[in-house]
Design a protein around this motif. Structure first.
Motif, PDB file in Angstrom:
ATOM      1  N   THR A 427       0.966  -1.342  -0.031  1.00  0.00           N
ATOM      2  CA  THR A 427       0.056   0.031   0.018  1.00  0.00           C
ATOM      3  C   THR A 427       0.946   1.289  -0.041  1.00  0.00           C
ATOM      4  OG1 THR A 427      -1.506  -1.128   1.524  1.00  0.00           O
ATOM      5  CG2 THR A 427      -1.909   0.994   1.222  1.00  0.00           C
ATOM      6  N   ASN A 428       0.812   2.109  -1.215  1.00  0.00           N
ATOM      7  CA  ASN A 428       1.513   3.131  -1.403  1.00  0.00           C
ATOM      8  C   ASN A 428       3.025   3.010  -1.043  1.00  0.00           C
ATOM      9  OD1 ASN A 428       1.471   5.862  -1.839  1.00  0.00           O
ATOM     10  ND2 ASN A 428       1.161   6.654   0.307  1.00  0.00           N
ATOM     11  N   GLY A 429       3.722   1.800  -1.265  1.00  0.00           N
ATOM     12  CA  GLY A 429       5.002   1.432  -1.158  1.00  0.00           C
ATOM     13  C   GLY A 429       5.937   2.236  -1.785  1.00  0.00           C
ATOM     14  N   THR A 430       7.072   2.178  -1.784  1.00  0.00           N
ATOM     15  CA  THR A 430       8.225   2.892  -2.376  1.00  0.00           C
ATOM     16  C   THR A 430       8.548   2.002  -3.676  1.00  0.00           C
ATOM     17  OG1 THR A 430       9.833   1.395  -1.057  1.00  0.00           O
ATOM     18  CG2 THR A 430       9.314   3.782  -0.554  1.00  0.00           C
ATOM     19  N   GLY A 431       8.247   1.115  -4.083  1.00  0.00           N
ATOM     20  CA  GLY A 431       8.461   0.045  -5.339  1.00  0.00           C
ATOM     21  C   GLY A 431       7.842  -0.954  -5.331  1.00  0.00           C
ATOM     22  N   PRO A 436       5.165   0.768   2.423  1.00  0.00           N
ATOM     23  CA  PRO A 436       5.143   2.190   2.925  1.00  0.00           C
ATOM     24  C   PRO A 436       6.275   2.588   4.089  1.00  0.00           C
ATOM     25  CG  PRO A 436       3.402   1.340   3.862  1.00  0.00           C
ATOM     26  CD  PRO A 436       3.877   0.228   3.069  1.00  0.00           C
ATOM     27  N   ILE A 437       6.656   3.702   4.039  1.00  0.00           N
ATOM     28  CA  ILE A 437       7.881   3.863   4.756  1.00  0.00           C
ATOM     29  C   ILE A 437       7.901   3.679   6.179  1.00  0.00           C
ATOM     30  CG2 ILE A 437       9.222   5.228   3.251  1.00  0.00           C
ATOM     31  CD1 ILE A 437       8.107   7.765   4.627  1.00  0.00           C
ATOM     32  N   LEU A 438       6.773   3.872   6.884  1.00  0.00           N
ATOM     33  CA  LEU A 438       6.457   3.530   8.227  1.00  0.00           C
ATOM     34  C   LEU A 438       6.446   2.160   8.507  1.00  0.00           C
ATOM     35  CD1 LEU A 438       3.776   6.059  10.071  1.00  0.00           C
ATOM     36  CD2 LEU A 438       5.881   4.899  11.094  1.00  0.00           C
ATOM     37  N   TRP A 439       5.946   1.293   7.663  1.00  0.00           N
ATOM     38  CA  TRP A 439       6.068   0.045   7.723  1.00  0.00           C
ATOM     39  C   TRP A 439       7.486  -0.560   7.475  1.00  0.00           C
ATOM     40  CZ3 TRP A 439       1.789   2.380   7.922  1.00  0.00           C
ATOM     41  CH2 TRP A 439       0.521   1.794   8.313  1.00  0.00           C
ATOM     42  N   GLN A 440       8.180   0.201   6.655  1.00  0.00           N
ATOM     43  CA  GLN A 440       9.483  -0.441   6.418  1.00  0.00           C
ATOM     44  C   GLN A 440      10.428  -0.002   7.600  1.00  0.00           C
ATOM     45  OE1 GLN A 440      11.825  -0.126   2.696  1.00  0.00           O
ATOM     46  NE2 GLN A 440       9.710   0.554   1.728  1.00  0.00           N
ATOM     47  N   LEU A 474      16.278   4.545   0.349  1.00  0.00           N
ATOM     48  CA  LEU A 474      15.448   5.318   0.617  1.00  0.00           C
ATOM     49  C   LEU A 474      16.031   6.999   0.386  1.00  0.00           C
ATOM     50  CD1 LEU A 474      13.535   3.783   3.655  1.00  0.00           C
ATOM     51  CD2 LEU A 474      12.876   3.663   1.108  1.00  0.00           C
ATOM     52  N   MET A 475      17.212   7.137   0.502  1.00  0.00           N
ATOM     53  CA  MET A 475      17.624   8.406   0.557  1.00  0.00           C
ATOM     54  C   MET A 475      17.877   8.839  -0.630  1.00  0.00           C
ATOM     55  SD  MET A 475      17.316   9.672   3.666  1.00  0.00           S
ATOM     56  CE  MET A 475      17.952  11.193   3.419  1.00  0.00           C
ATOM     57  N   SER A 476      17.956   7.762  -1.738  1.00  0.00           N
ATOM     58  CA  SER A 476      18.306   8.140  -3.063  1.00  0.00           C
ATOM     59  C   SER A 476      16.981   8.846  -3.613  1.00  0.00           C
ATOM     60  CB  SER A 476      18.407   6.744  -3.709  1.00  0.00           C
ATOM     61  OG  SER A 476      17.328   6.097  -3.797  1.00  0.00           O
ATOM     62  N   PHE A 477      15.724   8.927  -3.053  1.00  0.00           N
ATOM     63  CA  PHE A 477      14.520   9.402  -3.507  1.00  0.00           C
ATOM     64  C   PHE A 477      14.612  11.130  -3.143  1.00  0.00           C
ATOM     65  CE2 PHE A 477      12.800   5.135  -3.117  1.00  0.00           C
ATOM     66  CZ  PHE A 477      11.953   5.106  -4.061  1.00  0.00           C
ATOM     67  N   LYS A 478      14.091  11.887  -3.857  1.00  0.00           N
ATOM     68  CA  LYS A 478      13.746  13.216  -3.366  1.00  0.00           C
ATOM     69  C   LYS A 478      12.874  13.128  -2.133  1.00  0.00           C
ATOM     70  CE  LYS A 478      14.115  15.570  -7.886  1.00  0.00           C
ATOM     71  NZ  LYS A 478      13.147  16.430  -8.936  1.00  0.00           N
ATOM     72  N   ILE A 479      13.328  13.901  -1.147  1.00  0.00           N
ATOM     73  CA  ILE A 479      12.576  13.814   0.115  1.00  0.00           C
ATOM     74  C   ILE A 479      11.061  14.303  -0.048  1.00  0.00           C
ATOM     75  CG2 ILE A 479      12.966  16.205   0.806  1.00  0.00           C
ATOM     76  CD1 ILE A 479      13.349  15.078   3.581  1.00  0.00           C
ATOM     77  N   THR A 480      10.818  14.947  -1.022  1.00  0.00           N
ATOM     78  CA  THR A 480       9.420  15.252  -1.152  1.00  0.00           C
ATOM     79  C   THR A 480       8.701  14.246  -1.883  1.00  0.00           C
ATOM     80  OG1 THR A 480      10.181  16.264  -3.428  1.00  0.00           O
ATOM     81  CG2 THR A 480       9.846  17.822  -1.681  1.00  0.00           C
ATOM     82  N   ASP A 481       9.207  13.382  -2.732  1.00  0.00           N
ATOM     83  CA  ASP A 481       8.438  12.239  -2.962  1.00  0.00           C
ATOM     84  C   ASP A 481       8.726  11.132  -2.053  1.00  0.00           C
ATOM     85  OD1 ASP A 481       8.299  13.539  -5.607  1.00  0.00           O
ATOM     86  OD2 ASP A 481      10.330  12.614  -6.396  1.00  0.00           O
ATOM     87  N   LEU A 482       9.592  10.852  -1.335  1.00  0.00           N
ATOM     88  CA  LEU A 482       9.768   9.948  -0.451  1.00  0.00           C
ATOM     89  C   LEU A 482       8.572  10.205   0.732  1.00  0.00           C
ATOM     90  CD1 LEU A 482      11.087   7.133   0.694  1.00  0.00           C
ATOM     91  CD2 LEU A 482      12.692   8.639   1.822  1.00  0.00           C
ATOM     92  N   ALA A 483       8.218  11.392   0.903  1.00  0.00           N
ATOM     93  CA  ALA A 483       7.622  11.579   2.462  1.00  0.00           C
ATOM     94  C   ALA A 483       6.042  11.184   1.746  1.00  0.00           C
ATOM     95  CB  ALA A 483       7.391  13.118   2.525  1.00  0.00           C
TER      96      ALA A 483
END
Length: 710
Positions: A427-431, A436-440, A474-483
């Motif tokens: 759900t709304n995952g990074t790839g 999703p990041i809170l689950w990661q 995760l830090m390779s993402f733009k922070i605006t996209d990762l959030a």
């Protein structure tokens, strides 16, 4: 005897029964799916130091000379079988006799042979899990390092009495099956990859626990309802006085309303609960947990073998009440040993504590599950409940498996899944394959918690690179996209519909990214990774500035001023504690004392309010009696927690809001394991004296010894 020379790699083959015809789309799985029983006779005249080594994909039960070996249930441990296979070793000397012996292995499907039921109308585990098949096993008998017996095509196989068994849906048992027709044994060589993936099982096993007798029996026009007076995850047992070919149905329910039993809270994968959601071809329209029994003449005893149910009520059809005797329910869960103990003379506090602990144990079966209708290990739930679980149970080995389950599912890019094993939910995952990041956050968070409670640097060393790879990705993402790759503070009472946004969702996304940096910096410092520490600290500082620039308000708060944003702000020290605490107390007061946070924010609230000396706010929340309260949640008498405080399509046996157990130990017990701890080394004793409590006893077992507060 534990070394590799005494227990060499498996020899022989995986063996399994010839597969039945499941038909197109596996629709016959639900009706034609008999379980196999494998048998072998062997001779042994020297019965000292004989061990049985077994790996099974699916569940197994062993009998030697008609004696059951071990007291374990629902064995073996579920994981991603394409990457990890657990095996067990038993000393079987006491079961053997001189001369001829017989061994019998009965198999069940477990998660290796799942049904084609589409969870939530989407996820067919037969398609989503990377390795499935008919239940199979490989077995060696070993004496002094020598293999005496292996599995091969020469074993005999018969169909068992179980016509269908599925972890979610139940068991169909035919006692008229005489069990004398042999079926073909198939074999497959155990390859090098499987040998490399083999690990001896090291977590506590699933076992039977407390037995509960019925509290009442209610007759209806269609049958009768057995009420056990509490919600149990486990087995149903009864002695049946039946007639030949008589069909008896046991339907299991967690809840009851004015119209009768309410199966909606426990429909497998929501099939039958959400309008328009179908389980797929051949599946039941309503995925009730159900056992179906075909009787023979006379007495037969029924007890679940290869599934467990979540139930308070059992609706019985097809037999008169007086023909069903010796009725009971048995708690069945992973045998987690208690490390925490609380005794309080306040009735409601005690009831709430017991409900939280019961719900936690109801949902742990070799993984931390969310609830019976899903039975999946969500990283987010594990994060939200970590502190309360660590005070309550010895998780030193169990968390090792939890971390391994997530790491073996790590994608090539570095992300980890929403659930481990991964079953398609992202759900709304990074790839692809990532959550999703809170689950990661489960990976670096649990590694830090493990060090805080158990002080094991070797464990951190083993998994540091996996966490670092995840962080770098995760830090390779733009922070605006990762959030934006965030579900947010799931479970908040402010969310009225499934698709509504959680409180301060974007702000929580940024806070999660900051949390990754804080946790990774700690790990790097513990392991003396100087270069990594320096890089991560710079990223941490940059993220914090970004949050301040984007979300800081003129009054010093952040985001939209919800309880969630204030709780996260306090946890991450985004402003002075005094300023943020004052704003949080004002917000709670405006919300009439109700915690409007979701599962993450609520767990944080218990910590920050205790540390700021505002335990009375927590006490008022726990004891208040509004419609959004634990009091309201428990008034049905089920003695367990529900998934949510309001809404629909939720489980009635779900531990995700049991994080208040942490506050019991830290505030009522007054024992806090500080974040600076290395294996419970740094302790703060600061009990909160609730005026409604006259006597309290608290004990926590740590790796250094017991802490008692009375």
């Amino acid at each position: 005897m534990t070394n590799k020379e005494e227990f060499p790699n498996f020899t022989g083959d995986w063996i399994y029964a010839s597969r039945p015809d499941y038909g197109i789309n596996d629709v016959k799985y639900y009706t034609s799916n008999p379980n196999p029983i494998f048998k072998k006779e062997f001779v042994s005249n020297n019965n000292e130091n004989i061990y049985l080594k077994i790996a099974c994909l699916g569940y197994y039960i062993i009998h030697i000379n008609d004696q059951r070996v071990g007291n374990f249930e629902l064995n073996n441990d579920w994981t991603d079988f394409s990457k990890r296979i657990y095996f067990d070793i038993y000393d079987i000397s006491k079961y053997l006799q001189k001369g001829s012996n017989k061994i019998e292995i009965e198999l069940g499907n477990g998660m290796f042979n799942p049904s084609p039921l589409r969870l939530f109308g989407k996820y067919n585990l037969r398609d989503e899990l990377p390795r499935i098949g008919d239940p199979t096993f490989v077995l060696n008998l070993i004496q002094n390092g020598q293999v005496l017996l292996s599995t091969n095509k020469k074993w005999h196989c018969q169909s068992g009495k179980i016509k269908m068994n599925n972890l979610y849906l139940g068991e169909h048992v035919d006692y008229t099956n005489i069990n004398d027709n042999e079926t073909l044994v198939e074999e497959k060589p155990i390859n090098k990859q499987d040998q490399n993936h083999m690990v001896r099982s090291f977590i506590p096993k699933i076992t039977r626990h407390q037995t509960v007798n019925p509290k009442s029996i209610i007759n209806t026009t269609d049958g009768f309802i057995i009420d056990f007076g509490e919600t149990i995850s486990g087995f149903f047992h009864a002695k049946i006085d039946g007639c030949n070919n008589q069909e008896i149905i046991f339907d299991y329910s967690e809840t009851k309303n004015s119209e009768g039993l309410d199966f909606e809270t426990s429909y497998a994968g929501n099939i039958g609960d959400v309008p328009g959601v179908s389980g797929g071809p051949g599946s039941p329209q309503k995925a009730i947990q159900e056992d179906i029994i075909i009787c023979r003449d006379g007495i037969q005893k029924f007890q679940n073998k290869f599934c467990y149910h979540s139930f308070r009520y059992v609706f019985v059809k097809g037999i008169e009440e007086e023909k069903l005797t010796d009725i009971n329910a048995i708690y069945v869960h992973t045998d987690l040993k208690s490390t925490g103990y609380i005794e309080i003379d306040n009735e409601f506090y005690s009831k709430l504590f017991d409900a939280g602990m019961r719900t936690k144990l109801n949902n742990v079966h070799s993984i931390f599950e969310d609830c019976a209708r899903e039975r999946l290990s969500y990283g987010g739930d594990i994060v939200a409940l970590a502190n309360s679980n660590l005070y309550s149970f010895d998780l030193k080995n169990f968390y090792k498996k939890v971390i391994d389950d997530f790491v073996i599912e790590q994608t090539e890019k570095g992300g980890i899944p929403e659930t481990a094993p991964y079953i398609g939910i992202q759900t709304n995952g990074t790839g692809d394959g990532e959550g999703p990041i809170l689950w990661q956050l489960v990976l670096p968070y649990i590694l830090n918690k493990y060090y805080q409670f158990y002080g094991d640097k070797k464990f951190l060393t083993k998994y540091y690179q996996a966490a670092k790879n995840q962080y770098d990705y995760l830090m390779s993402f733009k922070i605006t996209d990762l959030a934006t790759k965030c579900i947010g503070d799931h479970g908040s009472v402010l969310v009225k519909d499934f698709y509504d946004e959680t409180p301060d969702k974007l702000f929580v996304g940024y806070c999660t990214i900051l949390s990754f940096s804080i946790l990774m910096e700690k790990l790097a410092k513990i392991l003396n990774k100087g270069k990594d520490t320096e890089i991560i600290r710079k990223q941490l500082t940059s993220i914090k500035k970004e949050i301040e620039g984007r979300f800081k308000n003129s009054d010093g708060t952040f985001g939209k001023g919800t309880q969630t944003s204030l709780a996260f702000s306090l946890l991450l020290n985004l402003n002075t504690e005094k300023n943020l605490t004052s704003a949080l107390l004002n917000r709670i007061s405006k919300d009439k004392g109700i915690f409007t946070t979701g599962i993450f924010g609520t767990a944080i609230m218990y910590r920050v309010l205790h540390e700021s000396g505002n335990d009375e706010v927590v006490a008022n929340w726990l004891k208040q009696k509004s419609s959004m309260s634990f009091y309201n949640m428990l008034k049905n008498g089920n003695q367990v927690l529900s998934e949510l405080f309001n809404g629909k399509y939720y489980s009635a046996n779900h531990a995700m809001f049991s994080s208040y157990i942490q506050w019991y130990y830290e505030a009522l017990g007054g024992i806090q394991n500080l974040s600076s701890s290395v294996g419970f080394s740094d302790i703060r004793i600061a009990p909160y004296f609730d005026q409604s409590i006259n006597q309290m006893k608290c004990n926590i077992k740590t790796i250094h010894g017991d802490i008692d507060v009375n």
